[in-house]
Design a protein around this motif. Structure first.
Motif, PDB file in Angstrom:
ATOM      1  N   GLY A 175      -0.885  -0.660   8.130  1.00  0.00           N
ATOM      2  CA  GLY A 175      -0.219  -1.530   7.168  1.00  0.00           C
ATOM      3  C   GLY A 175       0.252  -0.856   5.897  1.00  0.00           C
ATOM      4  O   GLY A 175       0.634  -1.534   4.938  1.00  0.00           O
ATOM      5  N   VAL A 176       0.271   0.475   5.866  1.00  0.00           N
ATOM      6  CA  VAL A 176       0.820   1.178   4.703  1.00  0.00           C
ATOM      7  C   VAL A 176       2.311   0.865   4.630  1.00  0.00           C
ATOM      8  O   VAL A 176       3.013   0.898   5.641  1.00  0.00           O
ATOM      9  CB  VAL A 176       0.583   2.702   4.822  1.00  0.00           C
ATOM     10  N   SER A 177       2.790   0.535   3.439  1.00  0.00           N
ATOM     11  CA  SER A 177       4.198   0.177   3.293  1.00  0.00           C
ATOM     12  C   SER A 177       5.070   1.330   2.828  1.00  0.00           C
ATOM     13  O   SER A 177       6.260   1.362   3.105  1.00  0.00           O
ATOM     14  CB  SER A 177       4.346  -1.008   2.332  1.00  0.00           C
ATOM     15  N   SER A 178       4.469   2.300   2.100  1.00  0.00           N
ATOM     16  CA  SER A 178       5.274   3.421   1.634  1.00  0.00           C
ATOM     17  C   SER A 178       4.430   4.672   1.447  1.00  0.00           C
ATOM     18  O   SER A 178       3.214   4.595   1.270  1.00  0.00           O
ATOM     19  CB  SER A 178       5.993   3.072   0.330  1.00  0.00           C
ATOM     20  N   VAL A 179       5.130   5.809   1.507  1.00  0.00           N
ATOM     21  CA  VAL A 179       4.494   7.094   1.253  1.00  0.00           C
ATOM     22  C   VAL A 179       5.325   7.853   0.230  1.00  0.00           C
ATOM     23  O   VAL A 179       6.554   7.785   0.227  1.00  0.00           O
ATOM     24  CB  VAL A 179       4.304   7.947   2.538  1.00  0.00           C
ATOM     25  N   SER A 180       4.630   8.560  -0.638  1.00  0.00           N
ATOM     26  CA  SER A 180       5.251   9.446  -1.607  1.00  0.00           C
ATOM     27  C   SER A 180       4.792  10.848  -1.249  1.00  0.00           C
ATOM     28  O   SER A 180       3.594  11.136  -1.232  1.00  0.00           O
ATOM     29  CB  SER A 180       4.808   9.066  -3.026  1.00  0.00           C
ATOM     30  N   ILE A 191       0.855  -1.195   0.000  1.00  0.00           N
ATOM     31  CA  ILE A 191       0.000   0.000   0.000  1.00  0.00           C
ATOM     32  C   ILE A 191       0.889   1.242   0.000  1.00  0.00           C
ATOM     33  O   ILE A 191       1.783   1.374   0.843  1.00  0.00           O
ATOM     34  CB  ILE A 191      -0.909   0.052   1.246  1.00  0.00           C
ATOM     35  N   THR A 192       0.629   2.162  -0.935  1.00  0.00           N
ATOM     36  CA  THR A 192       1.350   3.427  -1.015  1.00  0.00           C
ATOM     37  C   THR A 192       0.355   4.579  -0.912  1.00  0.00           C
ATOM     38  O   THR A 192      -0.694   4.547  -1.546  1.00  0.00           O
ATOM     39  CB  THR A 192       2.115   3.545  -2.349  1.00  0.00           C
ATOM     40  N   ILE A 193       0.714   5.578  -0.118  1.00  0.00           N
ATOM     41  CA  ILE A 193      -0.068   6.805  -0.008  1.00  0.00           C
ATOM     42  C   ILE A 193       0.736   7.924  -0.654  1.00  0.00           C
ATOM     43  O   ILE A 193       1.895   8.149  -0.296  1.00  0.00           O
ATOM     44  CB  ILE A 193      -0.348   7.174   1.468  1.00  0.00           C
ATOM     45  N   MET A 194       0.132   8.620  -1.609  1.00  0.00           N
ATOM     46  CA  MET A 194       0.746   9.806  -2.209  1.00  0.00           C
ATOM     47  C   MET A 194       0.101  11.010  -1.545  1.00  0.00           C
ATOM     48  O   MET A 194      -1.121  11.172  -1.613  1.00  0.00           O
ATOM     49  CB  MET A 194       0.535   9.793  -3.717  1.00  0.00           C
ATOM     50  N   THR A 195       0.909  11.827  -0.870  1.00  0.00           N
ATOM     51  CA  THR A 195       0.363  12.865  -0.009  1.00  0.00           C
ATOM     52  C   THR A 195       1.156  14.166  -0.077  1.00  0.00           C
ATOM     53  O   THR A 195       2.332  14.162  -0.457  1.00  0.00           O
ATOM     54  CB  THR A 195       0.312  12.368   1.456  1.00  0.00           C
ATOM     55  N   ASN A 196       0.498  15.245   0.330  1.00  0.00           N
ATOM     56  CA  ASN A 196       1.208  16.511   0.475  1.00  0.00           C
ATOM     57  C   ASN A 196       1.856  16.607   1.859  1.00  0.00           C
ATOM     58  O   ASN A 196       2.602  17.520   2.137  1.00  0.00           O
ATOM     59  CB  ASN A 196       0.287  17.707   0.225  1.00  0.00           C
ATOM     60  N   GLY A 197       1.540  15.670   2.756  1.00  0.00           N
ATOM     61  CA  GLY A 197       2.181  15.621   4.063  1.00  0.00           C
ATOM     62  C   GLY A 197       1.712  16.651   5.060  1.00  0.00           C
ATOM     63  O   GLY A 197       2.337  16.851   6.094  1.00  0.00           O
ATOM     64  N   LEU A 198       0.588  17.301   4.798  1.00  0.00           N
ATOM     65  CA  LEU A 198       0.139  18.362   5.696  1.00  0.00           C
ATOM     66  C   LEU A 198      -0.690  17.844   6.864  1.00  0.00           C
ATOM     67  O   LEU A 198      -0.896  18.569   7.835  1.00  0.00           O
ATOM     68  CB  LEU A 198      -0.645  19.424   4.914  1.00  0.00           C
ATOM     69  N   ILE A 199      -1.173  16.635   6.769  1.00  0.00           N
ATOM     70  CA  ILE A 199      -1.888  16.012   7.880  1.00  0.00           C
ATOM     71  C   ILE A 199      -0.986  14.910   8.414  1.00  0.00           C
ATOM     72  O   ILE A 199      -0.728  13.915   7.728  1.00  0.00           O
ATOM     73  CB  ILE A 199      -3.245  15.436   7.432  1.00  0.00           C
ATOM     74  N   LEU A 243       8.847   3.809   7.366  1.00  0.00           N
ATOM     75  CA  LEU A 243       8.062   3.668   6.141  1.00  0.00           C
ATOM     76  C   LEU A 243       8.995   3.902   4.953  1.00  0.00           C
ATOM     77  O   LEU A 243       9.916   4.718   5.034  1.00  0.00           O
ATOM     78  CB  LEU A 243       6.940   4.707   6.082  1.00  0.00           C
ATOM     79  N   ASN A 244       8.776   3.183   3.863  1.00  0.00           N
ATOM     80  CA  ASN A 244       9.498   3.502   2.632  1.00  0.00           C
ATOM     81  C   ASN A 244       9.035   4.881   2.203  1.00  0.00           C
ATOM     82  O   ASN A 244       7.837   5.151   2.153  1.00  0.00           O
ATOM     83  CB  ASN A 244       9.198   2.483   1.543  1.00  0.00           C
ATOM     84  N   LEU A 245       9.967   5.760   1.891  1.00  0.00           N
ATOM     85  CA  LEU A 245       9.638   7.153   1.625  1.00  0.00           C
ATOM     86  C   LEU A 245      10.219   7.590   0.289  1.00  0.00           C
ATOM     87  O   LEU A 245      11.393   7.352   0.002  1.00  0.00           O
ATOM     88  CB  LEU A 245      10.203   8.036   2.744  1.00  0.00           C
ATOM     89  N   GLU A 246       9.375   8.218  -0.513  1.00  0.00           N
ATOM     90  CA  GLU A 246       9.806   8.840  -1.753  1.00  0.00           C
ATOM     91  C   GLU A 246       9.406  10.308  -1.674  1.00  0.00           C
ATOM     92  O   GLU A 246       8.283  10.626  -1.299  1.00  0.00           O
ATOM     93  CB  GLU A 246       9.099   8.191  -2.944  1.00  0.00           C
TER      94      GLU A 246
END
Length: 127
Positions: free
Chosen positions: A47-52, A29-37, A90-93
């Motif tokens: 169980g999220v594995s990575s965030v972009s 599971i990957t979440i693509m986010t602006n990171g403001l929340i 978390l895996n981070l991009e």
């Protein structure tokens, strides 16, 4: 499974939670986010594995000009999200739009200062 596209997935955390818990044992599971929340702990727990995360620039004023956030101290919140994501393993991009006005070297320096050891993925800027 990737949450992203038009809109900010973390604005609907209940849906993210439900789908992540349902599918995280089957697919990454990957979440693509602006990171403001800042919901890093929840994402990890579900169980999220990575965030972009969209970094865009090192400069808070320039970030506000580019992104036009609806929250105060947006760049500071973004940086906190990135630090917390790094700390949570978390895996981070990090991503950004390759705009002529953005100093990519300083953006990389900021990323390193936040604990990120990977390159920023710069996307083409279209006017």
């Amino acid at each position: 499974l990737k949450f992203g596209g038009e809109g900010e997935p973390t604005l609907n955390l209940k849906t993210v939670e439900t789908l992540t818990k349902e599918f995280s044992n089957e697919v990454p599971i990957t979440i693509m986010t602006n990171g403001l929340i800042n919901c890093v702990d929840e994402l990890k727990e579900w169980g999220v594995s990575s965030v972009s995360v969209s970094l865009h620039t090192h400069d808070p004023e320039q970030y506000s000009e580019i992104m036009e956030p609806l929250v105060e101290n947006a760049h500071e919140k973004l940086c906190r999200f990135i630090k917390d994501a790094v700390a949570s393993d978390l895996n981070l991009e990090l991503t950004g739009i390759d705009r002529p006005c953005v100093d990519k070297k300083k953006a990389k320096e900021l990323a390193v200062s936040l604990g990120v050891d990977s390159e920023i993925r710069w996307r083409t800027f279209f006017q």
